[in-house]
Design a protein around this motif. Structure first.
Motif, short mmCIF file in Angstrom:
data_model
loop_
_atom_site.label_atom_id
_atom_site.label_comp_id
_atom_site.label_asym_id
_atom_site.label_seq_id
_atom_site.Cartn_x
_atom_site.Cartn_y
_atom_site.Cartn_z
N VAL A 235 0.82 -1.21 0.00
CA VAL A 235 0.00 0.00 0.00
C VAL A 235 0.86 1.26 0.00
CG1 VAL A 235 -1.63 1.34 1.38
CG2 VAL A 235 -2.01 -1.10 1.06
N SER A 236 2.03 1.20 0.64
CA SER A 236 2.89 2.39 0.70
C SER A 236 3.35 2.84 -0.68
CB SER A 236 4.10 2.13 1.60
OG SER A 236 4.95 1.13 1.03
N LYS A 237 3.36 1.91 -1.63
CA LYS A 237 3.80 2.26 -2.99
C LYS A 237 2.70 2.92 -3.81
CE LYS A 237 7.30 -1.40 -3.25
NZ LYS A 237 7.79 -2.57 -3.99
N MET A 238 1.50 3.00 -3.24
CA MET A 238 0.39 3.57 -3.97
C MET A 238 0.37 5.10 -3.89
SD MET A 238 -1.19 1.01 -5.29
CE MET A 238 -0.60 -0.68 -5.20
N ALA A 239 1.03 5.68 -2.88
CA ALA A 239 0.97 7.14 -2.68
C ALA A 239 1.51 7.90 -3.88
CB ALA A 239 1.72 7.52 -1.41
N SER A 240 2.68 7.51 -4.36
CA SER A 240 3.28 8.21 -5.51
C SER A 240 2.44 8.01 -6.76
CB SER A 240 4.70 7.72 -5.74
OG SER A 240 4.72 6.32 -6.01
N LEU A 241 1.84 6.83 -6.89
CA LEU A 241 1.00 6.55 -8.05
C LEU A 241 -0.27 7.42 -8.01
CD1 LEU A 241 0.58 4.92 -10.60
CD2 LEU A 241 -0.36 3.06 -9.20
N LYS A 242 -0.83 7.61 -6.82
CA LYS A 242 -2.00 8.47 -6.69
C LYS A 242 -1.67 9.90 -7.10
CE LYS A 242 -4.28 5.92 -2.93
NZ LYS A 242 -4.75 5.97 -1.53
N ALA A 243 -0.48 10.37 -6.69
CA ALA A 243 -0.07 11.73 -7.04
C ALA A 243 0.08 11.89 -8.55
CB ALA A 243 1.25 12.07 -6.35
N VAL A 248 -2.71 13.96 -13.78
CA VAL A 248 -3.31 13.76 -15.10
C VAL A 248 -4.82 13.98 -15.06
CG1 VAL A 248 -3.63 12.12 -17.00
CG2 VAL A 248 -1.50 12.11 -15.69
N VAL A 249 -5.44 13.53 -13.98
CA VAL A 249 -6.89 13.67 -13.80
C VAL A 249 -7.13 14.55 -12.58
CG1 VAL A 249 -9.10 12.46 -13.61
CG2 VAL A 249 -7.14 11.31 -14.68
N PRO A 250 -7.28 15.87 -12.77
CA PRO A 250 -7.41 16.80 -11.64
C PRO A 250 -8.57 16.45 -10.70
CG PRO A 250 -7.09 17.97 -13.70
CD PRO A 250 -7.33 16.55 -14.07
N PHE A 316 -14.27 -0.81 -20.93
CA PHE A 316 -13.05 -0.08 -21.28
C PHE A 316 -12.84 -0.22 -22.79
CE2 PHE A 316 -12.63 -1.80 -17.00
CZ PHE A 316 -12.30 -0.67 -16.26
N LYS A 317 -12.66 0.90 -23.46
CA LYS A 317 -12.44 0.87 -24.90
C LYS A 317 -11.08 0.28 -25.22
CE LYS A 317 -15.34 4.98 -25.51
NZ LYS A 317 -15.38 6.40 -25.95
N GLU A 318 -10.90 -0.04 -26.49
CA GLU A 318 -9.66 -0.70 -26.93
C GLU A 318 -8.41 0.09 -26.56
OE1 GLU A 318 -12.38 -0.19 -28.66
OE2 GLU A 318 -12.75 -1.71 -30.19
N ASP A 319 -8.51 1.43 -26.62
CA ASP A 319 -7.33 2.26 -26.37
C ASP A 319 -7.23 2.74 -24.92
OD1 ASP A 319 -9.53 3.87 -26.49
OD2 ASP A 319 -8.63 5.41 -27.78
N GLU A 320 -8.14 2.27 -24.04
CA GLU A 320 -8.08 2.65 -22.63
C GLU A 320 -7.27 1.61 -21.86
OE1 GLU A 320 -11.89 5.18 -21.17
OE2 GLU A 320 -12.32 3.10 -21.66
N THR A 321 -5.97 1.77 -21.84
CA THR A 321 -5.10 0.78 -21.19
C THR A 321 -4.16 1.41 -20.17
OG1 THR A 321 -3.50 0.97 -23.00
CG2 THR A 321 -5.17 -0.77 -23.19
N GLN A 322 -4.12 2.73 -20.09
CA GLN A 322 -3.26 3.38 -19.12
C GLN A 322 -3.94 3.40 -17.75
OE1 GLN A 322 -0.06 4.19 -19.96
NE2 GLN A 322 -0.73 3.16 -21.84
N LEU A 323 -3.15 3.41 -16.70
CA LEU A 323 -3.71 3.31 -15.35
C LEU A 323 -4.68 4.45 -15.06
CD1 LEU A 323 -0.64 2.18 -13.20
CD2 LEU A 323 -2.55 0.80 -14.01
N HIS A 324 -4.34 5.68 -15.45
CA HIS A 324 -5.24 6.79 -15.15
C HIS A 324 -6.55 6.67 -15.91
CE1 HIS A 324 -3.37 8.36 -18.87
NE2 HIS A 324 -4.48 9.06 -19.01
N GLU A 325 -6.50 6.08 -17.09
CA GLU A 325 -7.73 5.86 -17.86
C GLU A 325 -8.59 4.77 -17.23
OE1 GLU A 325 -6.11 6.98 -22.34
OE2 GLU A 325 -5.78 4.95 -21.56
N LEU A 326 -7.94 3.71 -16.78
CA LEU A 326 -8.69 2.61 -16.17
C LEU A 326 -9.39 3.04 -14.89
CD1 LEU A 326 -6.08 -0.27 -16.72
CD2 LEU A 326 -8.21 0.11 -18.00
N VAL A 327 -8.66 3.74 -13.99
CA VAL A 327 -9.28 4.14 -12.72
C VAL A 327 -10.35 5.21 -12.95
CG1 VAL A 327 -7.34 3.47 -11.26
CG2 VAL A 327 -7.38 5.76 -12.26
#
Length: 464
Positions: A235-243, A248-250, A316-327
């Motif tokens: 879980v500690s590795k999720m903080a930087s990913l959230k930032a 990208v998604v304000p 999820f569309k064919e081109d929606e494969t990035q993490l920010h798009e998925l979440v």
């Protein structure tokens, strides 16, 4: 554990446990809800609680077994439908015929098992894996339990209620009450300073059953080429990913569950295409289990028994494969569902809401013929590690795998990580478990471990 798996687990006793006192006449018939009605009768949810015990003696097994049977009998007075029999798609006869109670001896040390869990052993700790007995029970009996005693005195308690009457929240409510009664037969405290609320069996009144059209089948039958593995996310590795995602998604900070699902989904889709070169990129649908209890107005209490969840399809569309798009797509799908539909799953309008969701599901699957299809359920935030039957808190809580492309999430014991149980085709799993992006978010000291290798000789059932 060099001997065969079957020889390690020996069923030593089979009993029927009935309620301590008979169910009153006015409670003998229970009508199930529409959400209960649509589930197949042979689905059983299962949780296995494993306990390290340091105080066992010569009479421990017999005393512990006797106490568990007595406390189960008392618990069934409160949860009387679980001692009844299913008599139709939406009707239980609360006739006190009882729950199936199996006792088993496990000829190994719990510590050895926990150090390297034997893939098929967990299935033998679960009652419905004994198919000579289960073929008689499944589809009618509403509760199966198996108490497993290891050579060291360790205990594994497997609780398997029928999905016709219990989702995972209901399973937790039942197990928590049984544990409290087993700890102290006179005080039904919840173990954390409060009193246990009595279960509520009023789903048939909140959302009455009705005739429905055929529901499109989406969950594939288990096959011999599936493998389930456990991945432990840090879980500690999720903080930087959230930032990064917020950049990208304000104004959007995803939850840890959303992030873990997105990481697994991204890597699983990539593994699918690597295992099948030349296959065109195609859409993905994730069926995410949504707990309706806290999303209805007024909210349903946690002790509302039955199936108060809905498998929400997210496209999820064919081109929606990035993490920010998925979440982001997950969030939008859930937000739209909560605003537009979740509060309609009750009363007269409930039938229309369920029918509408089923129709939309069918249209979605029909319009996207070639898709990647996954299922996800989260047990996170359920205090499973507070389940104290009198021998302290569990050392580990687990379940079983079995269906293709299923992802199940649960908090680790100290809530410092998320365990993900993922079932995939063997070839896809071999690619997934070596994916560097996936490995970057796992707990370094806990590599992916094989939990189950599913072969055709073992018939499995759903855990949703």
């Amino acid at each position: 554990m060099g001997s065969s798996i079957r020889s390690l687990v020996e069923i030593t006793s089979r009993k029927i446990i009935k309620p301590l006192s008979p169910t009153p006449y006015h409670l003998k018939a229970l009508k199930l809800s529409l959400l209960d009605q649509i589930l197949p009768p042979t689905l059983y949810g299962t949780l296995v609680f494993l306990y390290t015990n340091h105080w066992h003696g010569a009479g421990f097994v017999s005393n512990a077994s006797k106490r568990l049977q007595e406390s189960l009998s008392k618990t069934l007075v409160l949860f009387y439908p679980l001692a009844g029999r299913l008599k139709g798609p939406a009707f239980i006869e609360c006739n006190d015929e009882g729950a199936h109670f199996l006792e088993a001896r496990v000829n190994c040390q719990l510590a050895d098992f926990l150090q390297q869990p034997e893939p098929k052993l967990i299935h033998h700790l679960i009652p419905e894996t004994d198919y000579e007995t289960a073929q008689v029970a499944l589809g009618s009996v509403l509760l199966l339990v198996q108490i497993n005693f290891f050579n060291c005195g360790g205990i594994a308690i497997a609780v398997s209620p029928s999905h016709k009457i219990a989702d995972v929240t209901s399973l937790y409510t039942f197990a928590r009450t049984w544990a409290a009664i087993n700890r102290d037969e006179d005080q039904y405290d919840d173990g954390v300073g409060g009193q246990l609320a009595l279960p509520e069996f009023n789903g048939g009144n909140l959302l009455p059953s009705r005739d429905l059209p055929a529901i499109p089948k989406t969950l594939e039958t288990p096959s011999e080429n599936l493998t389930t593995r456990k991945f432990v996310f840090d879980v500690s590795k999720m903080a930087s990913l959230k930032a990064k995602i917020e950049g990208v998604v304000p104004n959007f900070i995803p939850t840890n569950v959303q992030l873990v699902l997105a990481i697994i989904l991204k890597c699983a889709i990539a593994a699918f295409h690597k295992s099948k070169p030349g296959t065109p990129i195609r859409p993905t649908v994730l069926f995410q289990m949504v707990n309706l209890r806290r999303r209805m107005l007024p909210e349903l209490p946690q002790n509302a028994m039955g199936n108060w969840f809905w498998p929400l399809p997210i496209l999820f569309k064919e081109d929606e494969t990035q993490l920010h798009e998925l979440v982001s797509t997950m969030r939008k799908g859930l937000t739209d569902f909560v605003i537009e539909k979740a509060n309609r799953f009750k009363g007269v309008e409930g039938f229309l809401a369920v029918f509408e969701c089923i129709r939309e599901r069918g249209q979605l699957l029909k319009s996207t013929k070639d898709i990647n299809l996954y299922w996800a359920t989260s047990l996170c935030k359920l205090p499973l590690y507070e389940m104290d039957f009198g021998w302290g808190k569990p050392t580990w809580v687990t379940s079983k795998g079995g269906y293709k492309n299923v992802i199940a999430l649960v908090d680790t014991k100290f809530c410092d990580g998320i365990e993900a149980w993922v079932t995939l085709d063997e070839q896809e799993m071999a690619i997934l478990e070596s994916d560097e992006e996936l490995l970057a978010y796992l707990v370094p000291s806990t590599p992916a471990q094989t939990m189950f290798d599913i072969k055709s000789s073992i018939k499995l059932k759903s855990n949703m």
